[in-house]
Design a protein around this motif. Structure first.
Motif, PDB file in Angstrom:
ATOM      1  N   MET A 154       0.822  -1.209   0.000  1.00 19.57           N
ATOM      2  CA  MET A 154       0.000   0.000   0.000  1.00 19.57           C
ATOM      3  C   MET A 154       0.854   1.256   0.000  1.00 19.57           C
ATOM      4  O   MET A 154       0.535   2.237  -0.682  1.00 19.57           O
ATOM      5  CB  MET A 154      -0.962  -0.029   1.195  1.00 19.57           C
ATOM      6  N   LYS A 155       1.949   1.239   0.757  1.00 18.16           N
ATOM      7  CA  LYS A 155       2.840   2.397   0.780  1.00 18.16           C
ATOM      8  C   LYS A 155       3.433   2.652  -0.604  1.00 18.16           C
ATOM      9  O   LYS A 155       3.483   3.798  -1.084  1.00 18.16           O
ATOM     10  CB  LYS A 155       3.970   2.190   1.792  1.00 18.16           C
ATOM     11  N   SER A 156       3.877   1.597  -1.274  1.00 21.25           N
ATOM     12  CA  SER A 156       4.461   1.745  -2.606  1.00 21.25           C
ATOM     13  C   SER A 156       3.442   2.273  -3.600  1.00 21.25           C
ATOM     14  O   SER A 156       3.760   3.106  -4.455  1.00 21.25           O
ATOM     15  CB  SER A 156       5.017   0.402  -3.091  1.00 21.25           C
ATOM     16  N   LEU A 157       2.209   1.798  -3.513  1.00 21.91           N
ATOM     17  CA  LEU A 157       1.153   2.259  -4.421  1.00 21.91           C
ATOM     18  C   LEU A 157       0.856   3.739  -4.195  1.00 21.91           C
ATOM     19  O   LEU A 157       0.655   4.506  -5.145  1.00 21.91           O
ATOM     20  CB  LEU A 157      -0.107   1.419  -4.229  1.00 21.91           C
ATOM     21  N   CYS A 158       0.819   4.137  -2.926  1.00 18.39           N
ATOM     22  CA  CYS A 158       0.621   5.561  -2.616  1.00 18.39           C
ATOM     23  C   CYS A 158       1.794   6.398  -3.113  1.00 18.39           C
ATOM     24  O   CYS A 158       1.611   7.488  -3.658  1.00 18.39           O
ATOM     25  CB  CYS A 158       0.418   5.763  -1.122  1.00 18.39           C
ATOM     26  N   ASP A 159       3.010   5.883  -2.940  1.00 22.66           N
ATOM     27  CA  ASP A 159       4.188   6.592  -3.426  1.00 22.66           C
ATOM     28  C   ASP A 159       4.132   6.769  -4.941  1.00 22.66           C
ATOM     29  O   ASP A 159       4.661   7.755  -5.484  1.00 22.66           O
ATOM     30  CB  ASP A 159       5.468   5.842  -3.047  1.00 22.66           C
ATOM     31  N   ASP A 160       3.492   5.808  -5.620  1.00 24.08           N
ATOM     32  CA  ASP A 160       3.324   5.892  -7.074  1.00 24.08           C
ATOM     33  C   ASP A 160       2.257   6.909  -7.477  1.00 24.08           C
ATOM     34  O   ASP A 160       2.101   7.191  -8.661  1.00 24.08           O
ATOM     35  CB  ASP A 160       2.927   4.526  -7.636  1.00 24.08           C
TER      36      ASP A 160
END
Length: 266
Positions: free
Chosen positions: A119-125
């Motif tokens: 989820m963190k990576s998706l938000c960072d994207d």
């Protein structure tokens, strides 16, 4: 897979769904029992790559105003809107989100530790990320940019004792609380919780009518609806919400209206 979001305040918008395997609840009305054990192992990188591929046709500039906060820093107007009651028109349509949405669902996503860095990576994207969670697991470690759509399990689910009430203090104005209503007892219980905990001041509250399970969805491991409970129709649920002036959003599972109730990947 890519489809339309069928529930929540985001209903009707394009969404990439990441369905994760495993759940430790057995709600009586569960329509995704296949997710208890089916699936294949994928690395975090593979999931991210597949999500980006499905989202690519929308373009990085695909944005839309909606009554929910963006996955990232929101403008001042949006931050002020989060403090307003859900019934306030000033709280609506102020924020900008990116399409398609990305939702982690299941099963229960929080049973998998890798769901948090995902989820963190998706938000960072830059994605607008939703999390569908049962309410039985700690949400405090979820990235604050994620929109948690958290159940409070009603009596007919057979899992009402699993509600983790401590989660309420971790909810943000951009999150959502969902009650799945199958019986009159569910409605009365939900109404009591909404009033007792003043839930409408936390975030939007959803009352979702239970769609009857098909024969293929009747998994043998599901809990039984407690004896003595009286089923409630969608019409009765809608009329009771109106009569009681509840500050909630009535919802049906839109995808079951468009496609077959037991269709997968939609």
């Amino acid at each position: 897979y890519l489809s339309l979001q069928g529930e929540s305040t985001f209903a009707g918008l394009p969404c990439v769904f990441v369905r994760l395997t495993a759940c430790d609840l057995r709600c009586s009305y569960c329509d995704t029992a296949y997710a208890f054990s089916e699936g294949k192992k994928m690395t975090l990188g593979e999931v991210l790559s597949n999500t980006r591929r499905l989202a690519e046709p929308f373009g990085v500039h695909s944005q839309r105003k909606l009554e929910a906060s963006a996955c990232g820093e929101a403008p001042q107007a949006a931050r002020e809107a989060r403090a307003l009651p859900v019934s306030s028109p000033e709280a609506l349509r102020r924020d900008v989100i990116r399409l398609p949405l990305v939702e982690l669902t299941g099963g229960e996503p929080l049973l998998q530790k890798a769901s948090l860095p995902l989820m963190k990576s998706l938000c960072d994207d830059g994605f607008t990320v939703l999390l569908e969670t049962s309410g039985a697991h700690d949400i405090s470690a979820v990235d604050p940019r994620v929109h948690c759509i958290m159940d409070l399990k009603c009596p007919s689910s057979g899992e009402v004792s699993r509600n983790r009430w401590d989660n309420l203090k971790h909810l943000k104005g951009a999150d959502e609380i969902k009650f799945v209503i199958g019986t009159e007892q569910d409605y009365d219980w939900a109404k009591q919780q909404i009033a007792e905990h003043q839930l409408a001041t936390f975030c939007p509250v959803l009352l979702s009518w239970v769609s009857p399970l098909t024969a293929q969805q009747q998994h043998e491991s599901l809990k039984k609806t407690p004896v003595g409970q009286k089923p409630i129709s969608r019409k009765e649920l809608a009329e009771r919400i109106i009569a009681d002036s509840l500050p909630v959003r009535f919802q049906l599972q839109m995808h079951k209206v468009i496609w077959a109730p037991d269709a997968r990947g939609v």
